[in-house]
Enzyme design. Structure first.
Site, mmCIF file in Angstrom:
data_model
loop_
_atom_site.group_PDB
_atom_site.id
_atom_site.type_symbol
_atom_site.label_atom_id
_atom_site.label_comp_id
_atom_site.label_asym_id
_atom_site.label_seq_id
_atom_site.Cartn_x
_atom_site.Cartn_y
_atom_site.Cartn_z
ATOM 1 N N LYS A 246 0.821 -1.153 -0.050
ATOM 2 C CA LYS A 246 -0.026 -0.034 0.210
ATOM 3 C C LYS A 246 0.825 1.185 0.039
ATOM 4 O O LYS A 246 2.147 1.156 0.520
ATOM 5 C CB LYS A 246 -0.782 0.177 1.473
ATOM 6 C CG LYS A 246 -2.161 0.785 1.176
ATOM 7 C CD LYS A 246 -3.286 -0.207 0.447
ATOM 8 C CE LYS A 246 -4.559 0.894 0.255
ATOM 9 N NZ LYS A 246 -5.655 -0.188 -0.045
ATOM 10 N N GLY B 262 -5.334 2.579 -7.460
ATOM 11 C CA GLY B 262 -6.180 3.849 -6.834
ATOM 12 C C GLY B 262 -6.563 3.353 -5.242
ATOM 13 O O GLY B 262 -6.540 2.139 -5.014
ATOM 14 N N ASP B 263 -7.043 4.141 -4.508
ATOM 15 C CA ASP B 263 -7.368 4.379 -3.173
ATOM 16 C C ASP B 263 -8.264 5.536 -3.141
ATOM 17 O O ASP B 263 -8.480 6.576 -3.999
ATOM 18 C CB ASP B 263 -6.508 3.927 -2.136
ATOM 19 C CG ASP B 263 -7.174 3.248 -0.919
ATOM 20 O OD1 ASP B 263 -7.544 2.011 -0.840
ATOM 21 O OD2 ASP B 263 -7.475 3.980 0.115
HETATM 22 N N1 GLU Z 1 -7.334 0.281 -2.864
HETATM 23 C C1 GLU Z 1 -8.083 -1.081 -3.214
HETATM 24 C C2 GLU Z 1 -8.021 -1.899 -2.072
HETATM 25 O O1 GLU Z 1 -8.106 -1.472 -0.863
HETATM 26 C C3 GLU Z 1 -7.845 -1.572 -4.285
HETATM 27 C C4 GLU Z 1 -6.123 -2.039 -4.630
HETATM 28 C C5 GLU Z 1 -5.852 -2.395 -6.001
HETATM 29 O O2 GLU Z 1 -6.734 -2.524 -6.922
HETATM 30 O O3 GLU Z 1 -4.696 -2.758 -6.278
HETATM 31 O O4 GLU Z 1 -8.159 -2.962 -2.188
#
Ligand code: GLU
Length: 448
Positions: free
Chosen positions: A128, A167-168
């Protein structure tokens, strides 16, 4: 539930070595509290300090991100990438741009991501990242300059086979586009698989935008189905109005539910006629404005409430889809009093431990985020597959894969909970099933 006596000192050491990182403490505490039964049955999983290694990120990168605002002033943000665990595949997880971002937040998210990604059954490790940059009120040009500067440092740490961000909160299609452009320019490679959540024009996957919300809806639908219930005619409150919330509302409306409220950081809107999703999408995806505008434009049936909690609105199902710790024990008790049947976490760790306990004690069906919201990252893995084979699937094909993956995650959690003596406990089921997948791989790879 108390903690296993072998795991207790491990947890104490994690808390001691990571002072002040309360969200990280919370995420690790919950998982280690679930692992007692699996360690009792498989003591080998605790060998070679496996659990200690699982709680220590493989690599943590912190960097300076200088950027220039429209007034010509130089601003400094802090960038992060925590590469948590790569036993199952390249690190995989989103980037969050929000002023609350700090190392502890990114570590909690990276830890959760490791288990979530394992649950998808796809070959992806956990990671992350993000920044304390606040995109709110920034022009397109400012966001672009920030993303370019962020990627100028990040690019040396990522890659299709190394680490694949997405994204997040605060990072959507626009930001991914700017970051991909800068990565391509710096590396002189069209390496589509280095980022997911890309636009359809340059290697993105159909249904990725919808995937987290759709996936959470599929998960809860199956959880209700296992009790001979459905979304048909149910009153649902969805918190947030970002990507996860919008596509949760979309799928649940298709499932016959009535969405009565949604929110943003400035308050919530209630619409007893059912939330007009087209209007919320226009406000949030196109105009990037506040949810209070909804009530102004809608009038009549809709009202905006600035203070208080969206969880005060009576409902059958709650889908917390905004951010961590947004649903407290007090909120849970209000929801229970109002007759709630099920909770599905669209966000990462939106319910506090007190809230989770209250729901479970009251017999409310509870779908934890690391299982329920795994559809987003699972579809990111499908995007990686399409990129690797230079292919592009139809929406229907991609959504069918997503639905199948969510069914498997649900069934794995339910089966695991039963096997470890806690039928219906999806928290325990998700934590143990995710753990076993990562632990199996880690044991095979030796002490690294
Ligand atoms: N941010 C999203 C999650 O919490 C997606 C992460 C991703 O697609 O790599 O899973």
């Amino acid at each position: 539930m108390g903690i296993d006596e072998k795991l207790e000192p491990i947890l104490a050491e994690v808390l001691r070595r990571n002072p002040g990182e309360s969200e990280f403490h919370q995420a690790v505490t919950e998982v280690l509290h679930s692992l007692g039964p699996v360690i009792a049955k498989h003591p080998e999983y605790a060998d070679s300090a496996l659990i200690e290694r699982l709680c220590e990120p493989e690599r943590q990168i912190i960097f300076r991100v200088p950027w220039q605002d429209d007034a010509g002033k130089v601003q400094i943000a802090r960038g992060f990438r925590v590469q948590f665990n790569s036993a199952l595949g390249p690190y995989k997880g989103g980037l969050r741009f929000h002023p609350t971002v700090n190392l502890g937040i990114i570590k909690f998210l990276g830890f959760e991501q490791t288990f979530k990604n394992a649950l998808t059954g796809m070959p992806i490790g956990g990671g992350k990242g993000g920044s304390d940059f606040n995109p709110r009120g920034r022009s397109d040009a400012e966001v672009m300059r920030f993303c370019q500067s962020f990627m100028t440092e990040l690019h040396r740490h990522i890659g299709e086979y190394t680490d694949v961000p997405a994204g997040d909160i605060g990072v959507g299609g626009r930001e991914i586009g700017y970051m991909f452009g800068q990565y391509k320019r710096l590396t002189n490679r069209y390496e589509a698989g280095v980022l997911t959540g890309k636009g359809l024009a340059y290697g993105g996957s159909r249904a990725r935008t919808e995937a987290t919300g759709y996936g959470a809806s599929y998960f809860v639908n199956r959880m209700l189905g296992a009790r001979k219930q459905s979304f048909e005619g149910k009153r649902v409150v969805v918190s947030g109005s970002g990507n996860v919330a919008l596509y949760t509302m979309e799928k649940l409306i298709q499932f016959g539910a009535k969405i009565v409220a949604c929110s943003d950081s400035g308050g919530y809107v209630v619409d007893e006629n059912g939330i007009d999703l087209a209007l919320v999408k226009e406000l949030k995806e196109v105009r990037r404005s506040r949810i209070s505008e909804y009530a102004k434009m809608k009038g009549g049936s809709a009202r905006h409430v600035e203070r208080g909690s969206v969880w005060d609105v009576p409902c059958d199902v709650a889908m917390p889809s905004a951010t961590q710790n947004e649903l407290t024990g007090k909120d849970a008790r209000v929801l229970i009093k109002n007759g709630i049947v099920a909770v599905g976490e669209g966000a990462n760790m939106p319910s506090t431990p007190d809230a989770v306990r209250a729901f479970q004690e009251a017999g409310v069906l509870f779908a934890p985020g690391k299982a329920a919201n795994a559809g987003g990252v699972a579809t990111s893995a499908l995007e990686m597959q399409q990129n690797a084979s230079r292919d592009s699937w139809t929406f229907e094909q991609t959504e069918a894969r997503l639905a199948e993956i969510m069914k498997n995650i649900h069934d794995t959690c339910a089966r695991t909970a039963e096997e470890y003596g806690a039928p219906g406990d999806y928290v325990l089921g998700a934590n143990i099933a995710g753990f076993i997948r990562v632990a199996e791989a880690m044991r095979s790879l030796g002490v690294i």
